[in-house]
Design an enzyme around this catalytic site. Structure first.
Site, PDB file in Angstrom:
ATOM      1  N   ASP A  98       1.107  -1.209   0.411  1.00  0.00           N
ATOM      2  CA  ASP A  98       0.167  -0.552   0.405  1.00  0.00           C
ATOM      3  C   ASP A  98       1.268   1.048   0.074  1.00  0.00           C
ATOM      4  O   ASP A  98       1.487   1.593   0.796  1.00  0.00           O
ATOM      5  CB  ASP A  98      -0.458  -0.238   1.054  1.00  0.00           C
ATOM      6  CG  ASP A  98      -1.537   0.970   1.332  1.00  0.00           C
ATOM      7  OD1 ASP A  98      -2.210   1.908  -0.346  1.00  0.00           O
ATOM      8  OD2 ASP A  98      -2.411   1.129   2.380  1.00  0.00           O
ATOM      9  N   GLU A 134      -2.756  10.031  -1.187  1.00  0.00           N
ATOM     10  CA  GLU A 134      -3.739   9.410  -1.253  1.00  0.00           C
ATOM     11  C   GLU A 134      -4.109   9.306   0.117  1.00  0.00           C
ATOM     12  O   GLU A 134      -5.283   9.176   0.906  1.00  0.00           O
ATOM     13  CB  GLU A 134      -3.641   8.090  -1.592  1.00  0.00           C
ATOM     14  CG  GLU A 134      -5.334   7.371  -2.553  1.00  0.00           C
ATOM     15  CD  GLU A 134      -5.374   6.598  -1.041  1.00  0.00           C
ATOM     16  OE1 GLU A 134      -6.544   5.835  -1.112  1.00  0.00           O
ATOM     17  OE2 GLU A 134      -4.198   5.879  -0.254  1.00  0.00           O
ATOM     18  N   ASP A 194      -4.459   0.168  -6.469  1.00  0.00           N
ATOM     19  CA  ASP A 194      -4.410   0.149  -5.392  1.00  0.00           C
ATOM     20  C   ASP A 194      -4.600  -0.266  -3.969  1.00  0.00           C
ATOM     21  O   ASP A 194      -5.372  -0.364  -3.177  1.00  0.00           O
ATOM     22  CB  ASP A 194      -4.657   1.610  -5.069  1.00  0.00           C
ATOM     23  CG  ASP A 194      -4.716   1.938  -2.989  1.00  0.00           C
ATOM     24  OD1 ASP A 194      -3.847   1.024  -2.622  1.00  0.00           O
ATOM     25  OD2 ASP A 194      -4.916   3.353  -3.407  1.00  0.00           O
TER      26      ASP A 194
END
Length: 461
Positions: free
Chosen positions: A296, A330, A358
């Site tokens: 991530d 993000e 993602d």
């Protein structure tokens, strides 16, 4: 002027050629996709790029020195690829810092203490020293709202709702349980609580707390919010059953500093026939600070870069412009995604599609598509070409956070979908490190993305 005879002859030739073209195009596409996969599996660069990003730079929280290093790394690596253009897009991002390692301790009536692994949720205020109070345990926002005021005021609210294990799609379980992390602190503050303790959003049972962003309601007081590991949450719940007057002591020094200038990193291959039509593929360069941000979303970044390298190395010149974007911020703001969409609109760019990775670098499954029904069916026509590679699950569904702001400007948003069963074991935790990524799974994912980008570039939507 073409004579009637010549027009009829030409029409006949075109009609005769049409079935041939229809028959040979799939074979041509199949061979092209095979070249992409061969290049990825024999000479893929995603894994080596990820190793450098994770082990030499590490966690890349927005506003941090490591995030700036990652920007320069991304720009440098894409320049090495010999792309048609590599550039940065300036964006102001939040700058939250964790500070010293957080401490949590429960103390019973007899004074015996038990230490807990805790971590501040991203965006939380600090405790201003040691903060100590009794605890009230709840399992939902509704349960909190139903409690009498005197049961909550001056206490920590302990949100102890596990992710639902019955959902095969783990993202659904994550979404259902996520409200306690995102807004638990403010909901607790509305009832007079002095802080929030939140069960980590993961299906695994271990001793690693998972961070993640939370947001304050500006109409109520800001109280500190910390995550407990799943084992810790279970233990605290048992201790509370034995001693309802148990007290918890929390010590966190996190704080929010002024916004910092950062950048999206952009690299592109110009389309050979329709250069003004753009296909964007991206992942987010920032990560939380507890680990290396491998799954991530280091994997999404290196896969997006690899899409361009695979097309170039395989000699498949895209007919439409393909642009890889390493989005910044993000995790705690989506400022990079919003800035990209803002600049695209200001430049009057024509975006055909945007793809995001993602969900980790696990075994590819296919793609989620946000588009009208006709466009979804168009993309689904290509399923047979990706079926031999295990990437043929094309479903309508959420595509991604960073490309979301582009929704009104593009024909389709597409999310790369991979096996989700292990993702939330690592998500936002100290365990999200490079050694948890499998080279073959990662390279297969980049090839899957490149294959669909190739088809969209050739045929449009």
């Amino acid at each position: 002027m073409i004579s009637s005879f010549r027009r009829l002859t030409l029409a006949g030739l075109l009609l005769a050629a049409a079935p041939v073209a229809a028959q040979t195009a799939p074979a041509t596409d199949s061979l092209a996709i095979r070249r992409l996969y061969d290049e990825a599996l024999l000479r893929g660069q995603s894994y080596d790029n990820l190793r450098e990003l994770c082990t030499k730079i590490g966690g890349r929280l927005s506003g941090s020195p490591q995030a700036e290093q990652a920007v320069q790394w991304g720009k440098r690596e894409m320049e090495k690829m010999g792309l048609d253009r590599v550039y940065l897009q300036e964006v102001m991002v939040p700058h939250w810092v964790r500070g010293a390692k957080e401490k949590g301790r429960a103390t019973g009536a007899k004074g015996k203490g038990v230490d807990f692994n805790v971590c501040a949720l991203g965006g939380s205020v600090g405790t201003g020293g040691k903060l100590k109070a009794q605890i009230v345990e709840v399992h939902s926002m509704a349960e909190l709202a139903a409690l009498p005021a005197d049961k909550v005021k001056g206490k920590f609210v302990f949100f102890n709702r596990p992710m639902n294990p019955v959902h095969v799609e783990t993202g659904r379980a994550y979404g259902e349980a996520g409200d306690q992390r995102r807004s638990g602190a403010s909901e607790a503050a509305k009832r007079g609580a002095i802080g929030a303790l939140v069960r980590s959003l993961t299906l695994t049972h271990d001793d690693y707390p998972h961070t993640g962003t939370m947001r304050y309601d500006e109409a109520v007081a800001k109280v500190p919010a910390a995550a407990l590991s799943t084992n810790g949450a279970d233990q605290l719940s048992q201790l509370l059953k034995a001693d309802p007057n148990l007290q918890f002591e929390l010590d966190m020094s996190c704080q929010t500093l002024p916004d910092v200038k950062s950048y999206n990193v952009v690299g592109e291959l110009k389309g050979s026939k329709y250069p003004d039509e753009i296909i964007t593929v991206g992942g987010h360069l920032d990560s939380w600070d507890l680990a290396q941000g491998a799954h991530d979303d280091g994997t999404g970044c290196v896969q997006s870069m690899e899409v361009l390298r695979l097309l170039k190395a395989s000699g498949l010149k895209p007919e439409r412009t393909v642009r890889a974007v390493l989005f910044m911020n993000e995790e705690n703001g989506v400022r990079g995604g919003e800035k990209y969409a803002e600049l695209a609109k200001a430049a009057n760019e024509k975006h055909l599609a945007a793809m995001e990775s993602d969900g980790g670098g696990f075994t590819p499954r296919g793609f989620n598509i946000e588009a009208d029904a006709a466009t979804v069916r168009k993309v689904q026509q290509w399923q047979p070409l990706l079926r031999p590679y295990g990437s043929a699950e094309f479903n309508a569904g959420h595509a991604g956070t960073d490309i979301g702001p582009l929704k009104a400007q593009t024909k389709a948003l597409i999310g790369f979908d991979c096996d989700s069963q292990r993702y939330f074991d690592l998500h936002h935790a100290a365990t999200d490190t490079f050694d948890k990524v499998n080279r073959r799974e990662l390279e297969l994912g980049g090839a899957s993305m490149a294959a669909l980008v190739y088809l969209m570039s050739k045929y449009g939507l």
